[in-house]
Scaffold this motif. Structure first.
Motif, mmCIF file in Angstrom:
data_model
loop_
_atom_site.group_PDB
_atom_site.id
_atom_site.type_symbol
_atom_site.label_atom_id
_atom_site.label_comp_id
_atom_site.label_asym_id
_atom_site.label_seq_id
_atom_site.Cartn_x
_atom_site.Cartn_y
_atom_site.Cartn_z
ATOM 1 N N TYR A 38 2.597 1.954 -3.399
ATOM 2 C CA TYR A 38 1.729 2.556 -4.405
ATOM 3 C C TYR A 38 1.580 4.061 -4.165
ATOM 4 O O TYR A 38 1.585 4.856 -5.121
ATOM 5 N N LEU A 39 1.451 4.455 -2.913
ATOM 6 C CA LEU A 39 1.297 5.884 -2.622
ATOM 7 C C LEU A 39 2.566 6.660 -2.947
ATOM 8 O O LEU A 39 2.504 7.740 -3.550
ATOM 9 N N ARG A 72 -6.519 -0.754 -0.611
ATOM 10 C CA ARG A 72 -6.366 -0.091 0.697
ATOM 11 C C ARG A 72 -7.144 -0.795 1.809
ATOM 12 O O ARG A 72 -6.766 -0.707 2.983
ATOM 13 N N TRP A 120 -3.923 1.899 -5.393
ATOM 14 C CA TRP A 120 -4.009 1.982 -3.934
ATOM 15 C C TRP A 120 -5.454 1.924 -3.458
ATOM 16 O O TRP A 120 -5.766 1.274 -2.450
ATOM 17 N N ALA A 132 -2.397 5.641 -7.737
ATOM 18 C CA ALA A 132 -3.414 6.006 -6.744
ATOM 19 C C ALA A 132 -4.675 5.161 -6.931
ATOM 20 O O ALA A 132 -5.302 4.737 -5.948
ATOM 21 N N VAL A 147 -1.314 9.310 -11.850
ATOM 22 C CA VAL A 147 -2.485 8.999 -11.014
ATOM 23 C C VAL A 147 -2.823 7.513 -10.974
ATOM 24 O O VAL A 147 -3.562 7.074 -10.084
ATOM 25 N N VAL A 177 3.168 7.512 -6.642
ATOM 26 C CA VAL A 177 2.485 8.685 -7.197
ATOM 27 C C VAL A 177 3.422 9.889 -7.199
ATOM 28 O O VAL A 177 3.592 10.578 -8.218
ATOM 29 N N GLN A 199 0.829 -1.211 0.000
ATOM 30 C CA GLN A 199 0.000 0.000 0.000
ATOM 31 C C GLN A 199 0.861 1.258 0.000
ATOM 32 O O GLN A 199 0.614 2.202 -0.767
#
Length: 392
Positions: free
Chosen positions: A277-278, A375, A371, A368, A365, A281, A274
């Motif tokens: 992935y953030l 999440r 994610w 995101a 993007v 970005v 997680q």
């Protein structure tokens, strides 16, 4: 880390064998310039060769995964390795385009047949260790990155007629696979023993994970296809600068693959996936928008973040589908990669109509969206069969 890998001999051998197989995934694209120069292939003809290899090596993997879920096929590892190498070795010796496609297709089928069973066997040999699976995945990354060097060393001096020499890694990989299988216990190889102790499949969670991997695939393949050209546009310096950017991309991926397994063993797989992935970005945003030489830093960070979850995707998918390890491996390693490949022409078309920078903006993007899909996922139970626990 390395001492642990030496201690776990099967995983070490499988990782080396993985490198010998994936060198043929990268070899097709590396051969394209030689096909065009020696045989005057058009761009369409060259694209047909790449498509034959990529579609077969990616899309067919879930089929082989389903087969290995029903029957243990450890013999498939050495046979598929040899098939992948023989196909590439023969593609340069014929002048007929149709036969060239057949040989490239043979190589693609070999690559496709190898990965689901290899990922299942590697998981059994690793005893559930994320670090060990990271090393297994790294082997494939190294092989893919080494393909252009291998092709150039063999074909550049002597032409396509020397392509039979490209079978050497396949022969080495075949021997490594045989050695790996002989060093494992029967319970580590037998699929039935694992299924008897496996829990229930969670197809819904697996589907969400698959969607996230698709977004990740589009980002990485998009960067792989265009980062060289984009960096040379932003920094200047021509092809040399673009080559450095591509090297940084591959190097960051290798570091991220190994780091992902270590971080997951310490902090948990889903948390690491997680966060990766953030952070991706911000990293990709840096590649697209930050000017000057700092773009190399963001290329490295993007690649590392994209590859931190690479081996974790495989083990999570396997744990969400504990009764279908081969199918999970075939989808996470194969089918999702083809989606990224199909997106590359779209990025190119947007770049032709606007600019390369505009075409790369959507890549910022997409992680995101990945994610958002993962999440709220929960950590699956994991590999639970006590008979497969080994040191890693």
């Amino acid at each position: 880390m390395l001492p642990g890998m030496v201690k776990n001999r099967p995983v070490t051998l499988l990782a080396a064998g993985h490198a010998c197989v994936d060198v043929y995934q990268g070899a097709v694209a590396a051969l394209v310039p030689y096909f065009m120069s020696e045989r005057a292939y058009t761009y369409a003809a060259a694209a047909g060769i790449v498509l034959a290899a990529s579609l077969l090596s990616s899309v067919v993997q879930p089929l082989f995964g389903a087969l290995t879920d029903r029957w243990a096929m450890p013999w498939l590892l050495p046979v598929s390795t040899l098939a992948g190498g023989v196909g590439i070795a023969l593609c340069g010796v014929t002048q007929q385009y149709a036969l060239t496609l057949v040989f490239v297709a043979l190589s693609g089928i070999g690559v496709a047949a190898y990965h689901p069973e290899a990922a299942r066997v590697a998981r059994m040999a690793s005893g559930g260790s994320n670090t060990a699976m990271g090393w297994f995945s790294l082997g494939g990354n190294v092989g893919f990155a080494a393909a252009p060097l291998m092709v150039s060393a063999v074909v550049a001096p002597w032409g396509l007629g020397s392509s039979p020499l490209l079978v050497v890694p396949a022969v080495a990989g075949t021997l490594l696979c045989v050695a790996a299988l002989r060093s494992m216990t029967p319970s580590q190889v037998d699929a039935k023993a694992h299924r008897a102790a496996a829990g229930r499949d969670d197809w819904r969670s697996f589907g969400r994970l698959t969607g996230a991997i698709m977004f990740r695939s589009v980002v990485f393949i998009g960067l792989s296809a265009f980062v060289s050209l984009y960096t040379s546009q932003r920094v200047g310096g021509g092809e040399a600068v673009g080559t450095v950017a591509l090297f940084v991309l591959y190097l960051g991926g290798a570091i991220g693959t190994v780091a992902g397994g270590r971080l997951a063993d310490r902090y948990g797989r889903l948390r690491v996936v997680q966060w990766s992935y953030l952070v991706t970005v911000a990293a990709v945003a840096g590649v697209v928008f930050v000017p000057g030489p700092s773009i190399f830093l963001f290329v490295a960070l993007s690649s590392a973040c994209l590859y931190v979850p690479f081996s974790l995707h495989i083990t999570l998918g396997q744990d969400y589908l504990p009764r279908h390890l081969g199918t999970a491996s075939g989808v996470t390693l194969g089918l999702t990669v083809s989606v990224g490949g199909l997106a590359s022409p779209v990025i190119g078309a947007i770049a032709d109509g606007t600019s390369l920078r505009t075409a790369l903006m959507p890549l910022v993007v997409l992680p995101a969206f990945g994610w958002l899909l993962i999440r709220t996922l929960r950590e699956p139970a994991g590999l639970s069969d006590p008979c497969v626990k080994v040191d890693a």
